[in-house]
Design a protein around this motif. Structure first.
Motif, PDB file in Angstrom:
ATOM      1  N   ASN A 138     141.261  77.119  99.115  1.00 29.54           N
ATOM      2  CA  ASN A 138     140.292  76.109  98.706  1.00 29.54           C
ATOM      3  C   ASN A 138     139.049  76.738  98.084  1.00 29.54           C
ATOM      4  O   ASN A 138     138.416  76.143  97.208  1.00 29.54           O
ATOM      5  N   ALA A 165     139.961  76.993  94.598  1.00 24.50           N
ATOM      6  CA  ALA A 165     140.100  75.667  93.991  1.00 24.50           C
ATOM      7  C   ALA A 165     138.735  75.026  93.755  1.00 24.50           C
ATOM      8  O   ALA A 165     138.458  74.504  92.663  1.00 24.50           O
ATOM      9  N   VAL A 166     137.865  75.074  94.751  1.00 23.37           N
ATOM     10  CA  VAL A 166     136.521  74.498  94.604  1.00 23.37           C
ATOM     11  C   VAL A 166     135.763  75.259  93.519  1.00 23.37           C
ATOM     12  O   VAL A 166     135.086  74.663  92.673  1.00 23.37           O
ATOM     13  N   GLY A 194     136.863  73.993  90.185  1.00 23.01           N
ATOM     14  CA  GLY A 194     136.282  72.677  89.874  1.00 23.01           C
ATOM     15  C   GLY A 194     134.830  72.784  89.445  1.00 23.01           C
ATOM     16  O   GLY A 194     134.398  72.155  88.479  1.00 23.01           O
ATOM     17  N   LEU A 195     134.071  73.615  90.145  1.00 26.01           N
ATOM     18  CA  LEU A 195     132.657  73.814  89.794  1.00 26.01           C
ATOM     19  C   LEU A 195     132.529  74.449  88.412  1.00 26.01           C
ATOM     20  O   LEU A 195     131.678  74.062  87.605  1.00 26.01           O
ATOM     21  N   GLU A 236     133.098  72.289  85.423  1.00 27.02           N
ATOM     22  CA  GLU A 236     131.955  71.410  85.187  1.00 27.02           C
ATOM     23  C   GLU A 236     130.707  72.182  84.761  1.00 27.02           C
ATOM     24  O   GLU A 236     129.608  71.627  84.748  1.00 27.02           O
ATOM     25  N   GLY A 290     141.231  70.329  95.778  1.00 28.67           N
ATOM     26  CA  GLY A 290     140.151  71.320  95.847  1.00 28.67           C
ATOM     27  C   GLY A 290     139.326  71.350  94.565  1.00 28.67           C
ATOM     28  O   GLY A 290     138.095  71.437  94.600  1.00 28.67           O
ATOM     29  N   ILE A 291     140.006  71.287  93.420  1.00 34.33           N
ATOM     30  CA  ILE A 291     139.298  71.244  92.138  1.00 34.33           C
ATOM     31  C   ILE A 291     138.416  69.992  92.091  1.00 34.33           C
ATOM     32  O   ILE A 291     137.254  70.039  91.685  1.00 34.33           O
ATOM     33  N   CYS A 308     137.135  68.435  94.554  1.00 41.94           N
ATOM     34  CA  CYS A 308     135.988  68.654  95.452  1.00 41.94           C
ATOM     35  C   CYS A 308     134.893  69.431  94.717  1.00 41.94           C
ATOM     36  O   CYS A 308     133.709  69.109  94.843  1.00 41.94           O
ATOM     37  N   GLY A 309     135.297  70.476  93.988  1.00 40.26           N
ATOM     38  CA  GLY A 309     134.324  71.256  93.220  1.00 40.26           C
ATOM     39  C   GLY A 309     133.604  70.395  92.208  1.00 40.26           C
ATOM     40  O   GLY A 309     132.374  70.470  92.046  1.00 40.26           O
ATOM     41  N   MET A 310     134.356  69.534  91.532  1.00 38.34           N
ATOM     42  CA  MET A 310     133.760  68.652  90.525  1.00 38.34           C
ATOM     43  C   MET A 310     132.818  67.635  91.169  1.00 38.34           C
ATOM     44  O   MET A 310     131.738  67.347  90.647  1.00 38.34           O
ATOM     45  N   LEU A 367     131.263  67.945  94.036  1.00 36.74           N
ATOM     46  CA  LEU A 367     130.091  68.646  94.556  1.00 36.74           C
ATOM     47  C   LEU A 367     129.102  68.939  93.429  1.00 36.74           C
ATOM     48  O   LEU A 367     127.882  68.783  93.595  1.00 36.74           O
ATOM     49  N   LYS A 368     129.644  69.337  92.285  1.00 35.15           N
ATOM     50  CA  LYS A 368     128.774  69.613  91.128  1.00 35.15           C
ATOM     51  C   LYS A 368     128.007  68.345  90.729  1.00 35.15           C
ATOM     52  O   LYS A 368     126.794  68.390  90.485  1.00 35.15           O
ATOM     53  N   MET A 389     125.268  67.863  93.193  1.00 31.64           N
ATOM     54  CA  MET A 389     124.192  68.856  93.044  1.00 31.64           C
ATOM     55  C   MET A 389     123.261  68.479  91.901  1.00 31.64           C
ATOM     56  O   MET A 389     122.050  68.666  91.988  1.00 31.64           O
ATOM     57  N   ASP A 390     123.853  67.989  90.810  1.00 38.32           N
ATOM     58  CA  ASP A 390     123.066  67.718  89.611  1.00 38.32           C
ATOM     59  C   ASP A 390     122.681  66.241  89.463  1.00 38.32           C
ATOM     60  O   ASP A 390     122.211  65.820  88.407  1.00 38.32           O
ATOM     61  N   ALA A 409     141.047  71.299 101.552  1.00 34.27           N
ATOM     62  CA  ALA A 409     140.181  70.516 100.665  1.00 34.27           C
ATOM     63  C   ALA A 409     139.728  69.226 101.346  1.00 34.27           C
ATOM     64  O   ALA A 409     138.584  68.785 101.184  1.00 34.27           O
ATOM     65  N   PHE A 454     136.858  70.025 103.454  1.00 25.72           N
ATOM     66  CA  PHE A 454     135.684  70.344 102.639  1.00 25.72           C
ATOM     67  C   PHE A 454     135.019  69.063 102.116  1.00 25.72           C
ATOM     68  O   PHE A 454     133.788  68.932 102.126  1.00 25.72           O
ATOM     69  N   LYS A 485     133.166  67.379 104.964  1.00 18.97           N
ATOM     70  CA  LYS A 485     131.980  68.158 105.338  1.00 18.97           C
ATOM     71  C   LYS A 485     130.835  67.892 104.370  1.00 18.97           C
ATOM     72  O   LYS A 485     129.675  67.747 104.768  1.00 18.97           O
TER      73      LYS A 485
END
Lengths: 316, 267
Positions: free
Chosen positions: A61, A64-65, A68-69, A72, B121-122, B124-126, B128-129, B132-133, B156, B159, B162
């Motif tokens: 993860n 993966a996270v 994703g970040l 973006e 997971g991807i 989640c990253g998106m 979270l971004k 954040m912004d 994921a 995550f 959380k």
């Protein structure tokens, strides 16, 4: 050349470098898989708490996270041990990071046999191989803390997925007088008898070996090959054409690592090559210096290999 | 969009998907037909997208984690005007549409996907971004039920909870089959709803072919990610494919293709 006064691990340089990079670029983030202390992220955490992301013991993860970040627009440094990331999460790195061309920096400490007492499970000896085979991936192995700091900053400015290989153990600094450019190998010492190419902690051992050999009348050209990919074939070939012989040395399996990358680059050029590394074995617990000796990676062992080769040549 | 309009669009998507997989000679018809209604609803009634500006930052992100059902996604994107429909016939051909999605190869594809378990997971990253912004777009992630077998899906899931990613909605295509058999035989998932609830998600179960029920996809719960378990029928719309795991990853031959199109033309 060798600064014995300043003993530092490359992971410490990373911890400083990421803070400096983050001050310049607000998109830089640090992701941790429960190993922030080992990766020297304390200062980053204190200064940029909102840019520090803890994913827990979940390396898949983590990747993966990070992907994703990055897709973006962020520049995430995903951090763990080299024996967990890039290995447990290699599938994520291959598809979500490399195939996506996501600008993720994989910074991993505790690479190599000098990880020491933790033993074989924690001594990553395969990580260069499994990262350098991935399209779009850059692979960087800083020689010391000084170079790790520069490499972290330079890496943060590129758009490539990058693997940054870091070590646990403190060593003298060897790159304080070097410039750092990704993809540009540094000739640390000129010589005409043979070319000794090293990366990571092995640059220090290589320089020490060259000093011993010098006393025996063998002039060694020492190259710090910090960027495994993209490889600086030009510098390597130029040196090899002058000396006719290359020795490579790395804290990694001989299969698939830095030496293999050099072999691919010089293939067909009629140059003698010997790859020094760990030969298809797992490591074991011990101190860094004991292990370097045992697995044939200490300066003395490098000297032995080179002298053996020289004798063979003289006997021909 | 009204239900009749959606029904017609979904029918077209199914016909395209069958034709694409038939022409390609390989692919995954079961899942593609099964998600046709959901994808149609998402693209016509939920997602903020702009086909002429596919990278517009305010768009909602749609992450297809179960990449193998991409024929349906390609068909919906073409229907929405992201690219010309004639490209659909190039599925799985050299220089054509990839057998599993590749980011950058087509407008509207947010991520490459194929190996299962990568998407959440991807997403989640998106998500979270965006948090954040302070960005207001929403992230939708479609997964198969089979990929709930992947451990990383649960990494994921933890995550997302959380980080209170309430700008993330995952949708599981709960068709109860996977490649080599029924999910409950290969690796039982039930009780899936309770599992995600235990992971601190907001979980809603819907009928995956009922456009009225799909309104619930827009449900949000402050501080929690939302999961939509969409109960679907694999192969939906083609009688001999419905509910059959054998059609998970097999292309129809000429007569099967003709029969399938004939049935879909009558709907």
């Amino acid at each position: 050349m060798i600064n014995y006064e300043k003993l530092k691990a490359s992971r410490e340089g990373f911890g400083i470098g990421i803070v400096k990079a983050a001050l310049e670029n607000k998109n830089i983030l640090a992701l941790s898989a429960d190993l922030s202390e080992s990766l020297k992220l304390e200062e980053f955490k204190n200064r940029f708490p909102e840019r520090y992301i803890e994913v827990g013991v979940a390396e898949q993860n983590l990747a993966a996270v990070g992907a994703g970040l990055a897709l973006e627009g962020k520049i995430p440094f995903i951090t763990s041990f080299a024996s967990f990331s890039p290995s447990i999460n290699w599938g994520q790195i291959r598809v979500s990071i490399c195939y996506n061309n996501a600008n993720v920096k994989i910074a991993s400490s505790h690479a190599g046999i000098t990880t020491g007492e933790d033993g074989a499970t924690h001594q990553a000896l395969e990580d260069i191989a499994i990262t350098r085979v991935l399209p779009k991936m850059n692979v960087i192995v800083p020689a010391d803390a000084t170079e790790a700091e520069k490499a972290t900053i330079e890496t943060s400015k590129t758009k490539n997925p990058t693997y940054l290989r870091l070590g646990r153990e403190k060593f003298p600094q060897v790159t304080e007088e070097s410039e750092f450019r990704i993809g540009k190998a540094n000739i640390l010492k000129k010589g005409s008898d043979l070319t000794l190419i090293a990366c990571g902690n092995m640059v220090f051992q290589a320089l020490k070996a060259s000093e011993i050999l010098e006393k025996k009348g063998i002039e060694v050209e020492v190259i710090n090959n910090h960027t495994i990919k993209p490889l600086d074939s030009k510098t390597i070939l130029q040196s090899a054409k002058k000396t006719g012989t290359i020795f490579t040395v790395e804290e990694h399996q001989t299969a698939g690592g830095m030496g293999s990358a050099v072999a691919e680059a010089i293939s067909g050029e009629g140059i003698h090559l010997e790859i020094i590394g760990v030969e298809d074995k797992f490591g074991q617990s011990g101190s860094a210096s004991e292990l370097l000796e045992k697995y044939g990676l200490s300066a003395n062992k490098i000297v032995e290999r080179i002298i053996k080769h020289k004798k063979l040549i003289q006997n021909v | 969009m009204k239900n009749d309009y959606l029904k017609e669009k979904a029918r077209k998507v199914r016909i395209e998907a069958i034709d694409m997989i038939y022409t390609a000679g390989s692919g995954h018809p079961g899942g593609s037909l099964g998600v046709a209604d959901l994808l149609t609803y998402l693209y016509y009634n939920v997602l903020k997208t702009n086909a002429s500006k596919p990278s517009w930052n305010g768009r909602d992100r749609f992450i297809l984690s179960n990449g193998h059902v991409c024929p349906a996604l390609y068909a919906v994107l073409a229907e929405k005007g992201f690219f010309k429909k004639d490209r659909l016939k190039t599925l799985r051909k050299m220089n054509g549409l990839q057998g599993h999605p590749e980011r950058g190869s087509l407008p509207g594809i947010e991520t490459s996907a194929g190996p299962l378990g990568l998407g959440l997971g991807i997403s989640c990253g998106m998500a979270l971004k965006a948090k954040m912004d302070g960005e207001k777009h929403h992230i939708y992630c479609m997964m198969s039920d089979g990929e709930q077998d992947e451990g990383v899906t649960w990494e994921a899931a933890m995550f997302a909870a959380k980080n209170k990613l309430d700008n993330l909605t995952a949708i599981i295509d709960r068709n109860k089959i996977q490649l080599s058999g029924p999910t409950e035989k290969i690796m039982p998932l039930e009780n899936l709803k309770e599992k995600y609830e235990a992971f601190n998600w907001n979980v809603i179960e819907i009928k995956g072919h009922d456009f009225n029920e799909m309104k619930k996809i827009k449900t949000r719960k402050k501080g929690k990610p939302t999961l939509i378990i969409a109960n679907t029928i694999p192969g939906k719309g083609v009688s001999f494919m419905e509910g059959k795991f054998e059609w998970h990853g097999k292309a129809p031959n000429k007569s099967e293709r003709d029969q399938a199109i004939k049935e879909l033309n009558k709907q």
